[in-house]
Design a protein around this motif. Structure first.
Motif, PDB file in Angstrom:
ATOM      1  N   HIS A  83       0.783  -1.294  -0.024  1.00  0.00           N
ATOM      2  CA  HIS A  83       0.006  -0.048  -0.039  1.00  0.00           C
ATOM      3  C   HIS A  83       0.854   1.136  -0.056  1.00  0.00           C
ATOM      4  O   HIS A  83       2.091   1.208   0.405  1.00  0.00           O
ATOM      5  CB  HIS A  83      -0.927   0.182   1.380  1.00  0.00           C
ATOM      6  N   ASP A  91       0.530   4.940   1.824  1.00  0.00           N
ATOM      7  CA  ASP A  91      -0.362   5.478   2.823  1.00  0.00           C
ATOM      8  C   ASP A  91      -1.143   6.607   2.158  1.00  0.00           C
ATOM      9  O   ASP A  91      -0.467   7.487   1.695  1.00  0.00           O
ATOM     10  CB  ASP A  91       0.772   5.962   4.228  1.00  0.00           C
ATOM     11  N   HIS A 116       4.708   0.421  -0.006  1.00  0.00           N
ATOM     12  CA  HIS A 116       5.494  -0.580   1.061  1.00  0.00           C
ATOM     13  C   HIS A 116       4.540  -1.560   1.625  1.00  0.00           C
ATOM     14  O   HIS A 116       3.222  -1.729   1.331  1.00  0.00           O
ATOM     15  CB  HIS A 116       6.077   0.406   2.260  1.00  0.00           C
ATOM     16  N   PHE A 176       0.505   8.921  11.651  1.00  0.00           N
ATOM     17  CA  PHE A 176       0.464   9.415  10.051  1.00  0.00           C
ATOM     18  C   PHE A 176      -0.052  10.902  10.362  1.00  0.00           C
ATOM     19  O   PHE A 176      -0.899  11.170  10.993  1.00  0.00           O
ATOM     20  CB  PHE A 176      -1.003   8.761   9.469  1.00  0.00           C
TER      21      PHE A 176
END
Ligand SMILES: C=C1C[C@]23C[C@H]1CC[C@H]2[C@]1(C)CCC[C@@](C)(C(=O)O)[C@H]1[C@@H]3C(=O)O
Ligand SMILES: O=C(O)CCC(=O)C(=O)O
Ligand SMILES: [Fe+2]
Length: 383
Positions: A244, A246, A300, A316
């Motif tokens: 994915h 982020d 990643h 995040f």
């Protein structure tokens, strides 16, 4: 996949099973006693090639930058620019986050995930929400389940938010978790300070006004996620976190010494060797849009292993929900940062977050799919 109904209150024998509340729950401690893993955890072989080489990514020393040493700052900015143009990934040392604070946060992660399932489920994620405890996202997905348990909560640095994390832990888990809440409150404060410094370094590296991103994120909203990856009896058949990017702007990740984080770069998965006292930094989709595609959102994943549990803490960084995501103009020219035609439409983090949580599973093509969805939904409303 054993779906026999069971009651949450009885702390079921930790299989995947329907809880009395109707959701599906997972806890690894009994699953891993079995010789094979449930089919729901098996990922397509195309997602599973083992990484055989190490990622070539810089470990950037932030010491000189923090002390205002311009030459050292330019050196760091050059390393960051090269890494972010290639794969959106670098590590930082001398980052100013105290080793004790980092270790406490990791230790409390152990304390939380070692709780009996009943206690963890008191913090369970509500449908449609992001905050809370989740076992393999088994209440959200029915295949390609990640071999992990997670605990997520929000943070924002604003007047009146001095206890936002502490209050979350106390309200959800009880007064005896105030110390855990305090440790994560302090950790999120430290991560926020570091994230703003990194935003300044990113602006410098892009030739934009150095305060541009620092100001854009000064009222940032953040999601803190504790990842716990249990040992797995068939590690080559599953993934701890699937491939994915982020969707957020920037991720600052503390990983323990076990290893398992991999980045896709140069047409191959490459492992990231844990560096003592370093923090991993990766560019997310939202920052890729803010740099008009010049910096890459890092693709990643996390793999698991047969014998050792692994923990990682992902911070995040997201802009305030209603801020419009568009590349800033660099100080010297009318072109946007990253130059050339706009690659992505204007959007807000609220729209993108909603998309990742409700319309589409975050994976390798999230931002591109979101942009298409946004354009189709805006042209539909325009007609
Ligand atoms: C906004 C978010 C959604 C996820 C957590 C944060 C940033 C990363 C996202 C995620 C980790 C990307 C891979 C899939 C995902 C479902 C996961 O494995 O946890 C994503 C997170 C989520 O939707 O909970
Ligand atoms: O655990 C890791 O190393 C990566 C976790 C991750 O990518 C995430 O939570 O978004
Ligand atoms: Fe990630």
């Amino acid at each position: 996949m054993d779906l026999s109904p069971t009651s949450v209150l009885l702390c079921p024998p930790l299989d995947i099973s329907h809880s009395s509340a109707g959701g599906v729950i997972f806890d690894s401690s009994s699953l891993r006693q079995q010789t094979t893993i449930p089919k729901a955890f098996i990922w397509p072989s195309s997602d599973r090639p083992a990484a055989t080489e190490e990622l070539d990514a810089p470990v950037v020393d932030l010491g000189g930058f923090f002390h205002g040493d311009e030459e050292s700052t330019m050196r760091a900015a050059k390393l960051v620019a090269n890494a972010c143009e290639r794969h959106g990934f670098f590590q930082v040392v001398n980052h100013g986050v105290s080793e004790l604070l980092a270790r406490d946060a990791l230790d409390f992660t152990d304390e939380f995930f070692r709780l009996p399932l009943c206690d963890k489920l008191r913090a369970r994620r509500k449908p449609g929400g992001v905050w809370g405890y989740s076992g393999a996202h088994a209440d959200r997905f029915s295949s390609k389940l990640p071999w992990k348990e997670t605990l997520s909560f929000g943070y924002r640095e604003a007047a009146g938010s001095e206890r936002v994390v502490i209050d979350y832990f106390v309200s959800v888990l009880g007064e005896e978790f105030e110390r855990m809440g305090l440790a994560y409150q302090m950790y999120c404060e430290a991560m926020t300070g570091l994230s703003l410094a990194i935003m300044e370094l990113l602006a410098i590296s892009l030739g934009a006004d150095r305060m541009t991103y620092r100001e854009f994120f000064d009222d940032s909203r953040s999601i803190m996620r504790c990842n716990y990856y249990p040992p797995c009896q068939e590690p080559e058949m599953t993934l701890g976190t699937g491939p994915h990017c982020d969707p957020t702007a920037l991720t600052i990740l503390q990983q323990d010494h076990v290893g398992g984080l991999e980045v896709f770069s140069g047409r191959a998965w490459r492992y990231v060797r844990p560096v003592h006292n370093a923090l991993v930094v990766n560019i997310g989709d939202t920052f890729m849009a803010l740099s008009n595609g010049r910096y890459k959102s890092c693709l990643h994943r996390a793999v698991v292993n047969r014998h050792r549990e692994r923990r990682s803490l992902a911070f995040f960084v997201c802009p305030r929900e209603d801020k419009v995501i568009r590349p800033p103009p660099p100080p010297s020219s009318s072109e946007d940062v990253g130059g050339g035609p706009r690659l992505y439409p204007d959007f807000t983090w609220a729209q993108f977050m909603d998309f990742t949580q409700r319309h589409y599973r975050a994976d390798m093509r999230t931002l591109r799919s979101f942009a298409k969805w946004l354009e189709s939904s805006s042209s539909a409303t325009a007609t």
